[in-house]
Design an enzyme around this catalytic site. Structure first.
Site, PDB file in Angstrom:
ATOM      1  N   MET A 260       0.815  -1.205   0.000  1.00 19.80           N
ATOM      2  CA  MET A 260       0.000   0.000   0.000  1.00 19.80           C
ATOM      3  C   MET A 260       0.852   1.261   0.000  1.00 19.80           C
ATOM      4  SD  MET A 260      -3.159   1.033  -0.047  1.00 19.80           S
ATOM      5  CE  MET A 260      -4.227  -0.226   0.627  1.00 19.80           C
TER       6      MET A 260
ATOM      7  N   ARG B   2       0.827   4.064  -2.732  1.00 25.34           N
ATOM      8  CA  ARG B   2       0.425   5.442  -2.421  1.00 25.34           C
ATOM      9  C   ARG B   2       1.418   6.463  -2.967  1.00 25.34           C
ATOM     10  NH1 ARG B   2      -2.140   4.556   3.714  1.00 25.34           N
ATOM     11  NH2 ARG B   2      -4.183   3.868   2.939  1.00 25.34           N
TER      12      ARG B   2
ATOM     13  N   TYR C 288      -8.434   6.073  -5.140  1.00 26.77           N
ATOM     14  CA  TYR C 288      -7.884   4.732  -4.939  1.00 26.77           C
ATOM     15  C   TYR C 288      -6.574   4.770  -4.161  1.00 26.77           C
ATOM     16  CZ  TYR C 288      -5.668   5.231  -9.715  1.00 26.77           C
ATOM     17  OH  TYR C 288      -5.000   5.632 -10.841  1.00 26.77           O
ATOM     18  N   GLU C 289      -6.263   3.614  -3.570  1.00 23.07           N
ATOM     19  CA  GLU C 289      -5.156   3.457  -2.615  1.00 23.07           C
ATOM     20  C   GLU C 289      -5.330   4.342  -1.378  1.00 23.07           C
ATOM     21  OE1 GLU C 289      -3.627   0.955  -3.227  1.00 23.07           O
ATOM     22  OE2 GLU C 289      -4.025   0.753  -5.358  1.00 23.07           O
ATOM     23  N   GLY C 290      -6.568   4.593  -1.019  1.00 23.50           N
ATOM     24  CA  GLY C 290      -6.862   5.380   0.176  1.00 23.50           C
ATOM     25  C   GLY C 290      -7.257   6.791  -0.190  1.00 23.50           C
TER      26      GLY C 290
END
Length: 596
Positions: free
Chosen positions: A293, A297, A441-443
């Site tokens: 992740m 990010r 996306y990815e948080g």
């Protein structure tokens, strides 16, 4: 139609003049990362992206990926598969991967410019190799020796691609709710059953095999996030000796129809008695997941940067060519029917905002990449720890700020085109649509803010912030007597002091009310991002002045820095005021009264 030209002059300035990459790579032991080698990578990367990927950007948007419901197969847009073949043949897939697994072993920071170029040239295409790097990092740090031998080599050389299978239909960020099951088999494998959604590059026609890294629960797993394990689940079964077998119980159930990145396959992936292998220890999957992740990010932050740069390039070209009205101070091109719109202050406001956020953001993102290299390769344990602390702190800032600024810059660039920006043929509306996903996306941005405020500041007691503030103070002390930098050093030092006090005040209020952390998080993240960029702009001016760059280049850096300090840095005032208001304005209204 929008075009793209790799900004090699500013990339080199960022790497060599500001970040001192040449000396850093040598210090860290990267013998093959000489300036000549890195420059060759930049030149060839620019050629590949300008001539191969950029022309496919519009094709990917107009045609998109096609899904065959009978077979579950996904066909990528015309030219995408051929471009991937060239990418693999050029050795780009393993540029920064370890040599023992077939990579070229270059520093992470040497590969970041290529990543920026790919995202600017063709964001949708870039999503296919994107998560292979995340899967590689997870296997490298958490996999068993045989797993690295069997799965890393084909991932590194591009024969296979990788994915991250985290999200499920009923749970997004809250992975503690996931239901995908993993049942151990007598032969040491696991049977995986469940459904994952929003899986980037979950199915495609680039490669025969796709290595899915899947979060799932073992039968004896405790509830919540402490019961999550990570598994390797390839599309084609793979034995421990590397033998590729029959089709695994993995099937694409659909692809999403999206606002943007139409050329990227965003898949629903169904696992039905699929064979998998456990990575790491049971119930410790989150540790490996965060390795993926955090890599992803930083990579998504670079997507925002790439889109910002492409949007700015096209808006600048248009602003120089488009004749409309006269300058308020008098005609600048009296021999023509009107002046180019770049003479108008408001157009300059938009262009300079894009320039300031893009060039400053490039340093923010590239610096994070150097921290990855230092954290892994520095001789000193203290140096490695400080780099890791600072990397953890800046990662949510890089991800959130560069993507939100990407949305802002594509908006400004489209606005420079006026009504023509809203029309498909100029390509600006595609950039604006594509940029929007990067903040999600990815948080999401909100998740990045909570990670920064809740974990990196509160739980870890601001270890990374202390390193950053120390670097800012060291820079200010070094240049406090430099008249050429006085206009930047004094306000930077003042903002750094405010940053520290603001952090402490939030912490003190949070002792009495935990909601203060969430209430302050969003504004604190952007306050941090703008102060960080002020530091990089001050360093840019200092580096430019002592470099061999042209006088025009130096003047452009100084004037853009002045614009940033005068027009963008004051945004911190609004964020600080919002933080000072506390949680009450957000939490005072009862949930049932929102529609009253």
């Amino acid at each position: 139609m929008s075009t793209y030209k790799a900004p090699l002059a500013d990339i080199r300035f960022a790497l060599y003049d500001v970040l001192g990459a040449e000396a850093l790579f040598a210090k860290l032991g990267f013998a093959d990362a000489s300036r000549d080698i890195v420059d060759a990578v930049l030149e060839e990367g620019a050629r590949f992206n300008e001539t191969v990927l950029a022309p496919l950007n519009r094709v990917g948007d107009e045609i998109g990926c096609k899904y065959d419901k009978d077979t579950g197969a996904v066909t990528t847009p015309p030219g995408f598969k051929q471009a991937y073949r060239q990418y693999v043949e050029g050795g780009w897939a393993g540029l920064v991967s370890p040599t023992e697994f077939g990579g070229q072993g270059l520093p992470h920071a040497a590969g970041i410019p290529l990543k920026e170029m790919i995202d600017a040239a063709n964001l949708a295409w870039g999503n296919f190799p994107l998560l292979s790097h995340g899967a590689t990092e997870a296997l490298l740090h958490h996999g068993e020796d045989w797993q690295r031998e069997v799965f890393l080599k084909p991932l590194v050389d591009g024969r296979w691609t990788g994915t991250m299978c985290l999200t499920e239909p009923h749970c997004g960020t809250d992975l503690g709710l996931l239901k995908t099951k993993a049942v151990p088999n007598a032969d040491g494998t696991y049977s995986i059953d469940g459904t994952k959604i929003f899986i980037t590059a979950g199915e495609h026609d680039f490669t025969d095999n796709i290595v899915h890294l899947v979060l799932a629960r073992l039968p004896d797993a405790p509830a919540g996030s402490k019961g999550i394990s990570l598994f390797i689940v390839p599309k084609l079964k793979v034995g421990k000796d590397g033998t590729v077998g029959e089709r695994n119980g993995v099937r694409c159930g659909a692809i999403e129809h999206k606002m943007g990145i139409h050329g990227s396959a965003t898949c629903v992936i169904n696992f039905d008695d699929a064979q998998g292998y456990l990575i790491g220890q049971p119930h410790k999957g989150l540790m490996a997941m965060f390795t993926m992740m955090n890599t992803a990010r930083l990579a998504v932050g670079l997507q925002g940067l790439g889109l910002s740069d492409r949007a700015y390039q096209n808006a600048l070209r248009y602003a120089r060519e488009r004749l409309q009205g006269r300058a308020l101070s008098g005609a600048k091109q009296p021999d023509k029917a009107a002046d180019p719109i770049i003479v108008h202050p408001d157009v300059r406001r938009m262009l300079l905002t894009c320039k300031a956020l893009t060039e400053g953001g490039r340093l923010l993102g590239y610096h994070a990449a150097t921290l990855v290299d230092i954290a892994h390769h520095a001789d000193s344990e203290q140096e490695r720890k400080e780099a890791d602390d600072l990397l953890g702190f800046v990662t949510p800032i890089v991800k959130a700020c560069l993507t939100e600024w990407g949305v802002e810059c594509t908006y400004h660039a489209l606005q420079c085109f006026g009504g023509h920006g809203y029309i498909h043929e100029h390509g600006m509306e595609q950039l604006a649509r594509d940029a929007r996903i990067t903040t999600l996306y990815e948080g999401t941005t909100g998740i990045q803010a909570l990670d920064l405020m809740g974990r990196k500041v509160m739980q870890l007691q601001g270890a990374g912030l202390r390193v950053f503030l120390g670097q800012i103070e060291a820079f200010c002390k070094q240049h406090e007597s430099d008249e050429a930098l006085k206009e930047f050093v004094a306000p930077l030092r003042e903002k750094a002091g405010e940053w520290q006090k603001l952090t402490m005040s939030i912490g003190q209020r949070a002792v009495a009310n935990a909601d203060e952390v969430g209430a302050a998080a969003y504004d604190y993240l952007f306050y941090s991002g703008y102060v960080a960029l002020a530091y990089w702009w001050a360093r840019s001016v200092a580096a430019a002045e002592s470099s061999a760059q042209s006088e025009a280049f130096k003047a452009a850096k100084r004037e853009t820095a002045r614009f940033y300090f005068a027009r963008i840095l004051p945004r911190t005032l609004a964020h600080a005021t919002a933080i000072a208001s506390g949680a009450a304005p957000l939490m005072g209204l009862d949930a049932e009264r929102f529609d009253a």
